[in-house]
Scaffold this motif. Structure first.
Motif, PDB file in Angstrom:
ATOM      1  N   MET A   1       0.895  -1.230   0.046  1.00  0.00           N
ATOM      2  CA  MET A   1       0.101  -0.088   0.006  1.00  0.00           C
ATOM      3  C   MET A   1       0.870   1.211   0.024  1.00  0.00           C
ATOM      4  SD  MET A   1      -3.411   0.342   2.288  1.00  0.00           S
ATOM      5  CE  MET A   1      -3.519  -1.716   2.145  1.00  0.00           C
ATOM      6  N   THR A   2       0.428   2.233  -0.695  1.00  0.00           N
ATOM      7  CA  THR A   2       1.434   3.352  -0.811  1.00  0.00           C
ATOM      8  C   THR A   2       0.488   4.606  -0.049  1.00  0.00           C
ATOM      9  OG1 THR A   2       0.270   4.182  -2.645  1.00  0.00           O
ATOM     10  CG2 THR A   2       2.081   2.829  -2.983  1.00  0.00           C
ATOM     11  N   THR A   3       1.570   5.405   0.561  1.00  0.00           N
ATOM     12  CA  THR A   3       0.890   6.563   1.307  1.00  0.00           C
ATOM     13  C   THR A   3       1.954   7.748   0.812  1.00  0.00           C
ATOM     14  OG1 THR A   3       0.725   4.969   3.046  1.00  0.00           O
ATOM     15  CG2 THR A   3       0.604   7.350   3.633  1.00  0.00           C
ATOM     16  N   GLU A   4       1.379   8.783   0.868  1.00  0.00           N
ATOM     17  CA  GLU A   4       2.227   9.817   0.424  1.00  0.00           C
ATOM     18  C   GLU A   4       2.081  11.009   1.367  1.00  0.00           C
ATOM     19  OE1 GLU A   4       2.155  10.885  -3.524  1.00  0.00           O
ATOM     20  OE2 GLU A   4       2.910   9.168  -4.211  1.00  0.00           O
ATOM     21  N   THR A   5       3.107  11.831   1.708  1.00  0.00           N
ATOM     22  CA  THR A   5       2.907  12.999   2.549  1.00  0.00           C
ATOM     23  C   THR A   5       2.801  14.162   1.801  1.00  0.00           C
ATOM     24  OG1 THR A   5       4.255  11.732   3.822  1.00  0.00           O
ATOM     25  CG2 THR A   5       3.492  13.792   4.651  1.00  0.00           C
ATOM     26  N   LEU A   6       1.800  14.949   1.800  1.00  0.00           N
ATOM     27  CA  LEU A   6       1.659  16.194   1.163  1.00  0.00           C
ATOM     28  C   LEU A   6       1.875  17.594   1.943  1.00  0.00           C
ATOM     29  CD1 LEU A   6      -1.490  16.306  -1.010  1.00  0.00           C
ATOM     30  CD2 LEU A   6       0.789  16.344  -1.679  1.00  0.00           C
ATOM     31  N   HIS A   7       2.499  18.242   1.530  1.00  0.00           N
ATOM     32  CA  HIS A   7       2.717  19.718   1.905  1.00  0.00           C
ATOM     33  C   HIS A   7       2.272  20.349   1.095  1.00  0.00           C
ATOM     34  CE1 HIS A   7       5.214  17.939   4.815  1.00  0.00           C
ATOM     35  NE2 HIS A   7       5.924  17.299   3.850  1.00  0.00           N
ATOM     36  N   PRO A   8       1.233  21.444   1.333  1.00  0.00           N
ATOM     37  CA  PRO A   8       0.796  22.537   0.408  1.00  0.00           C
ATOM     38  C   PRO A   8       1.980  23.274   0.003  1.00  0.00           C
ATOM     39  CG  PRO A   8      -0.476  22.571   2.477  1.00  0.00           C
ATOM     40  CD  PRO A   8       0.831  21.548   2.833  1.00  0.00           C
ATOM     41  N   PRO A   9       2.022  23.590  -1.392  1.00  0.00           N
ATOM     42  CA  PRO A   9       3.282  24.146  -2.070  1.00  0.00           C
ATOM     43  C   PRO A   9       3.392  25.832  -1.092  1.00  0.00           C
ATOM     44  CG  PRO A   9       1.104  24.560  -3.273  1.00  0.00           C
ATOM     45  CD  PRO A   9       0.968  23.617  -2.439  1.00  0.00           C
ATOM     46  N   LYS A  10       4.774  26.029  -0.757  1.00  0.00           N
ATOM     47  CA  LYS A  10       4.929  27.200  -0.051  1.00  0.00           C
ATOM     48  C   LYS A  10       6.076  27.631  -0.544  1.00  0.00           C
ATOM     49  CE  LYS A  10       3.172  26.887   4.288  1.00  0.00           C
ATOM     50  NZ  LYS A  10       3.292  26.272   5.624  1.00  0.00           N
ATOM     51  N   ALA A  11       6.394  28.813  -0.694  1.00  0.00           N
ATOM     52  CA  ALA A  11       7.653  29.452  -1.500  1.00  0.00           C
ATOM     53  C   ALA A  11       8.663  29.484  -0.225  1.00  0.00           C
ATOM     54  CB  ALA A  11       7.459  30.924  -1.578  1.00  0.00           C
ATOM     55  N   ALA A  12       9.852  29.017  -0.739  1.00  0.00           N
ATOM     56  CA  ALA A  12      11.004  28.790   0.615  1.00  0.00           C
ATOM     57  C   ALA A  12      11.264  30.238   1.048  1.00  0.00           C
ATOM     58  CB  ALA A  12      12.081  28.025  -0.124  1.00  0.00           C
ATOM     59  N   ALA A  13      11.575  30.493   2.091  1.00  0.00           N
ATOM     60  CA  ALA A  13      11.807  31.596   2.595  1.00  0.00           C
ATOM     61  C   ALA A  13      13.319  32.072   2.389  1.00  0.00           C
ATOM     62  CB  ALA A  13      11.674  31.758   4.015  1.00  0.00           C
ATOM     63  N   ILE A  38       9.124   8.144   9.476  1.00  0.00           N
ATOM     64  CA  ILE A  38       9.089   7.935   8.145  1.00  0.00           C
ATOM     65  C   ILE A  38       9.742   7.089   7.595  1.00  0.00           C
ATOM     66  CG2 ILE A  38       9.133   9.269   6.057  1.00  0.00           C
ATOM     67  CD1 ILE A  38       8.101  11.670   7.571  1.00  0.00           C
ATOM     68  N   ALA A  39      11.278   6.888   8.066  1.00  0.00           N
ATOM     69  CA  ALA A  39      12.025   6.016   7.689  1.00  0.00           C
ATOM     70  C   ALA A  39      11.599   4.442   7.884  1.00  0.00           C
ATOM     71  CB  ALA A  39      13.332   6.418   7.898  1.00  0.00           C
ATOM     72  N   VAL A  40      11.296   4.441   9.019  1.00  0.00           N
ATOM     73  CA  VAL A  40      11.109   3.070   9.607  1.00  0.00           C
ATOM     74  C   VAL A  40       9.572   2.583   8.793  1.00  0.00           C
ATOM     75  CG1 VAL A  40      10.372   1.689  11.462  1.00  0.00           C
ATOM     76  CG2 VAL A  40      12.321   3.030  11.344  1.00  0.00           C
ATOM     77  N   PHE A  41       8.730   3.267   8.749  1.00  0.00           N
ATOM     78  CA  PHE A  41       7.370   2.905   8.565  1.00  0.00           C
ATOM     79  C   PHE A  41       6.678   3.136   7.019  1.00  0.00           C
ATOM     80  CE2 PHE A  41       7.112   3.086  13.214  1.00  0.00           C
ATOM     81  CZ  PHE A  41       6.682   2.085  13.748  1.00  0.00           C
ATOM     82  N   PHE A  42       7.548   4.086   6.479  1.00  0.00           N
ATOM     83  CA  PHE A  42       7.286   4.445   5.149  1.00  0.00           C
ATOM     84  C   PHE A  42       8.301   4.163   3.966  1.00  0.00           C
ATOM     85  CE2 PHE A  42       4.373   7.037   7.666  1.00  0.00           C
ATOM     86  CZ  PHE A  42       2.947   6.496   6.936  1.00  0.00           C
ATOM     87  N   LEU A  43       9.566   4.687   4.334  1.00  0.00           N
ATOM     88  CA  LEU A  43      10.673   4.604   3.391  1.00  0.00           C
ATOM     89  C   LEU A  43      11.063   3.089   3.319  1.00  0.00           C
ATOM     90  CD1 LEU A  43      12.705   7.666   3.988  1.00  0.00           C
ATOM     91  CD2 LEU A  43      11.054   7.266   2.148  1.00  0.00           C
ATOM     92  N   TRP A  44      11.336   2.520   4.363  1.00  0.00           N
ATOM     93  CA  TRP A  44      11.907   1.082   4.438  1.00  0.00           C
ATOM     94  C   TRP A  44      10.884   0.157   3.775  1.00  0.00           C
ATOM     95  CZ3 TRP A  44      15.596  -1.696   3.537  1.00  0.00           C
ATOM     96  CH2 TRP A  44      15.564  -3.043   3.985  1.00  0.00           C
ATOM     97  N   PRO A  45       9.493   0.180   4.160  1.00  0.00           N
ATOM     98  CA  PRO A  45       8.471  -0.566   3.544  1.00  0.00           C
ATOM     99  C   PRO A  45       8.472  -0.532   2.136  1.00  0.00           C
ATOM    100  CG  PRO A  45       7.646  -0.013   5.591  1.00  0.00           C
ATOM    101  CD  PRO A  45       9.061   0.967   5.218  1.00  0.00           C
ATOM    102  N   ILE A  46       8.839   0.860   1.506  1.00  0.00           N
ATOM    103  CA  ILE A  46       8.539   1.176   0.013  1.00  0.00           C
ATOM    104  C   ILE A  46       9.824   0.450  -0.530  1.00  0.00           C
ATOM    105  CG2 ILE A  46       8.836   2.906  -1.944  1.00  0.00           C
ATOM    106  CD1 ILE A  46       7.173   4.764   0.075  1.00  0.00           C
ATOM    107  N   ILE A  47      10.937   0.404  -0.021  1.00  0.00           N
ATOM    108  CA  ILE A  47      12.170  -0.301  -0.661  1.00  0.00           C
ATOM    109  C   ILE A  47      11.875  -1.626  -0.561  1.00  0.00           C
ATOM    110  CG2 ILE A  47      14.571  -0.597  -0.300  1.00  0.00           C
ATOM    111  CD1 ILE A  47      14.595   2.324   1.120  1.00  0.00           C
TER     112      ILE A  47
END
Lengths: 311, 440
Positions: A1-13, A38-47
């Motif tokens: 299953m895939t999950t993505e985290t979203l950040h509303p676009p913001k101009a970098a300060a 995130i690394a343990v529960f999202f990135l590693w499972p994706i890999i």
């Protein structure tokens, strides 16, 4: 299953990189709990999933590397295209809820509306309620012989279908519930967006003689586009991950013969991975879902420049 | 699919007739403080009374836990230092979880297994044979229905005995028969008697939305039985070849397609929206092919006082499928001896009788079933017990779930009348044979 985290676009300060440098390791320390999670529960499972999609699994574990065999089989599997089509159909119907949500949200935002909070709660309630409980109720509503929906339809002379047991209608039935239950969440986001539109703009528009409908079209909608964009992204990702609602409303193949023809992508994944225990094949399906969602989201971000107003 | 069964409970074995044999076994084992062992040697000695262990017992039916606890109290009188934790997982996720546990070698020491899943676990060496217990006389196979013993044996090796069983009968709503002016069935009725009754009730009570029978998508309660009655089979005896392409099997399927086509039964869509048991318990269907486990549901429903049970009607012959759950020991258990002692205890007459006396389940041990037969006054539940005499084994192979899924996706086309039975069955048979060929 895939999950993505979203950040509303913001101009970098501006000047941010410099700050980072000066603070050394400290900022990293502060974000490390989140990063670690995130690394343990999202990135590693994706890999891992990516790797497993290249393997074939025994019934009780133990995998052998089989290269792209799963993908070759998957692309030749008619069920993949069926599931993709069904998922797109579902997404399309649920997306109809976005303009509805914009409309309802601005109605609720009408200055001086009485019981506004009451309506807001009313619309948000489906989002808070348990999906399984919602599904149980809708199952009863959709019942072909004894459901209230067909009872009402009969009242106006229409013989309603067996919603959840007729191929074609089953997916529509699930999408109706999906649309209905996502409305409240979209409205909250859009409502917040509406609050950010300065009242002076409406006053100015009114002075120029704009009627409410014109104000809606020329002030509300354009200034709401960042929120609409966010809602679209969230809705599409959520729709592509359709599973629990569908499973709870339609049931399993043992109890509902339309399931094999009404698979969504994630239902297809679930069947292969957890019913047939073909974990490698399921991993390949998960990767496809991941890539499809990625592409769709990327395209949306590209297109956003064309229609989303940035102030 | 409904694979449900429920057992009752048991008690101290020593006080019973079997005491002698066990006592001898205990003496012979010389109270060698260490635990006994089994496995490749195929021998079993009851572990010593003061064996210390903590066991996990995996089950799926919460309603049986009370009786299981009673069983365990009896077990602990014999083995006070063996602590047993009962682990309940709902049926829907039981086998998903079990498969994960098996993959990581963390299976419960003792756990329930059903027919469709047994061979998968046995052929992959996940469960321990009971060869030793049978040899030592701690478990005697002839105490249980042979069809059920066979369900838990693979390649001549026995891995467990049934703890309970269920058979299928016709649950009848007498009030609807009366309304339609149809005589109640006789115990020796035939397919044509059944079809006539169903058709008459459906046509007479059509205005009220009442049907004669609820056809089914659930093999265990419907077409598995008619297939056996018409002399066909779902799968051959050694589980290597599909029987769906045989003429007799097709006749067994046609029994249901005709009932649906003629309007004697609601359509498959109607049965999806509202399940067969719901049709029956709400008084909208006069006859319902249901398992013995339906007793609780039917007994608790508003039509309970109008209900009677009859044997399944005869086709070419009389038949019902029989199924029962078994307690098996995990091959990788760290406390195998203690788990086997519990397995032996739960298979004993006393344990099973207690289960039967306490619960809605029919215990498997011959002669312990009278409590079930009397559990609903006025309803002839003895039908389910007598059915053992003509019961046929539940159809299984090494990977039953794989072709069960095919039945679920292919057969509805035949039941709904959108494709001829013969075409669907032939197609199903060839797909099923392809899967069976993969089962080494």
């Amino acid at each position: 299953m895939t999950t993505e985290t979203l950040h509303p676009p913001k101009a970098a300060a501006p000047g941010r990189p410099k700050l980072l440098k000066r603070d050394g390791a400290w900022p990293w320390l502060f974000v490390s709990p989140l990063l670690l999670g995130i690394a343990v529960f999202f990135l590693w499972p994706i890999i891992q999933t990516a790797y497993f999609s290249l393997t074939t699994w025994g019934v009780f574990g133990g995998s052998t590397f089989t290269g792209v065999a799963n993908y070759v089989r998957l692309f030749a599997d008619p069920q993949l295209y069926l599931a993709l089509g069904n998922t797109l159909l579902y997404t399309g119907i649920v997306l109809l809820g976005v303009p509805l949500a914009v409309w309802f949200a601005s109605l609720l935002n009408t200055p001086g509306l009485r019981f506004a909070s009451f309506y807001r709660v009313l619309f948000f309630l489906p989002y808070v309620a348990m999906p399984t409980a919602i599904a149980m109720v809708w199952r009863i509503i959709f019942n072909g012989d004894f459901g209230i929906l067909n009872y009402l339809l009969r009242g106006i002379g229409i013989q309603g279908p067996y919603w959840i047991s007729t191929p074609g209608f089953a997916m529509v039935a699930v999408a109706i519930v999906g649309l209905w239950s996502s409305l409240g969440f979209s409205m909250i986001i859009l409502g917040a967006g509406l609050k950010n539109i300065p009242a002076e703009l409406y006053e100015a528009a009114e002075l120029d003689g704009a009627k409410p409908w014109r104000q809606f079209r020329s002030v509300t909608v354009p200034l709401l586009t960042p929120s609409i964009f966010f809602v679209l992204i969230i809705t599409i990702i959520g729709s592509f991950q359709l599973f629990d609602l569908q499973y709870a409303i339609l049931g399993s193949p043992a109890t509902n013969p339309v399931i094999p023809r009404s698979l969504s992508l994630v239902y297809f994944f679930y069947q292969q991975g957890f019913v047939s225990n073909d974990k490698g094949y399921a991993a390949a399906i998960a990767m496809i879902i991941f890539v499809v969602i990625g592409i769709v989201t990327l395209v949306q971000f590209r297109l956003q420049k064309k229609w989303v107003s940035n102030d | 699919m409904h694979i449900s069964s429920r057992p009752g409970s048991a008690r101290r074995r020593l006080s019973l007739g079997v005491a002698a044999a066990v006592g001898v076994a205990l003496l012979a084992s010389g109270c060698s403080a260490s635990s006994s062992n089994t496995g490749s040697s195929g021998t079993y000695e009851a572990p010593s009374k003061d064996t210390k262990a903590e066991l996990t017992y995996g089950v799926w039916d919460q309603t049986q836990v009370k009786a299981i606890k009673a069983n365990l109290a009896g077990f602990n009188k014999e083995y006070p230092n063996i602590k047993v934790n009962v682990n309940v997982t709902p049926y829907d996720s039981y086998f998903t979880k079990l498969q994960t546990e098996a993959s990581s070698n963390t299976l419960p020491d003792l756990f329930w297994l059903n027919g469709p899943n047994f061979q998968l676990y046995a052929s992959n060496g996940k469960v321990e044979p009971i060869t030793g217990e049978v040899k030592s006389g701690d478990i005697t196979l002839s105490n249980y229905s042979s069809a059920l013993d066979d369900l838990y044996s693979l390649d001549g090796v026995q891995y467990g005995v049934p703890k309970d069983f269920d058979t299928i009968g016709v649950w009848v709503n007498k009030a609807l028969f009366e309304q339609a002016g149809v005589d109640l069935p006789k115990a020796d009725w035939t397919w044509s008697d059944f079809q006539t009754a169903a058709a008459t009730i459906s046509s007479k009570l059509k205005g009220k939305g009442i049907y004669g029978v609820a056809g089914g998508m659930d093999g265990q309660t419907t077409y598995y039985n008619t297939i056996a009655q018409s002399g066909g089979d779902v799968i051959n005896a050694d589980g290597t070849k599909s029987g769906y392409d045989s003429a007799a099997t097709k006749k067994g399927l046609e029994f249901w397609t005709q009932l649906i086509e003629s309007g004697s039964s609601p359509t498959i869509q109607q049965l999806t929206d509202t399940s067969a048991d719901q049709w029956f318990t709400s008084g909208k269907v006069a006859m319902f092919w249901g398992g013995s486990w339906a007793r609780t549901e039917v007994g608790d429903s508003s039509i309970a006082k109008d209900v009677q049970v009859y044997p399944l009607p005869k086709g070419e012959k009389q038949a019902t499928v029989i199924h029962g759950v078994s307690n098996v020991v995990a091959a990788g258990s760290k406390n195998k001896a203690a788990a086997q002692a519990l397995q032996v205890y739960l298979a004993s007459k006393e344990a099973q009788k207690q289960q039967g006396d306490m619960g809605a389940v029919i215990p498997a041990y011959t002669g312990t079933q009278t409590a079930f037969a009397k559990s609903q006054p006025g309803v002839d539940l003895q039908v389910f017990l007598d059915a053992v005499d003509y019961a046929v084994p539940f159809p299984v192979s090494k990977n039953t779930a794989a072709w069960n899924a095919l039945e679920g996706s292919e057969l509805p086309a035949a039941f709904s009348g959108s494709k001829p039975v013969a075409t669907v069955a032939d197609d199903l048979a060839s797909q099923m044979n392809a899967l069976l060929a993969k089962e080494k």
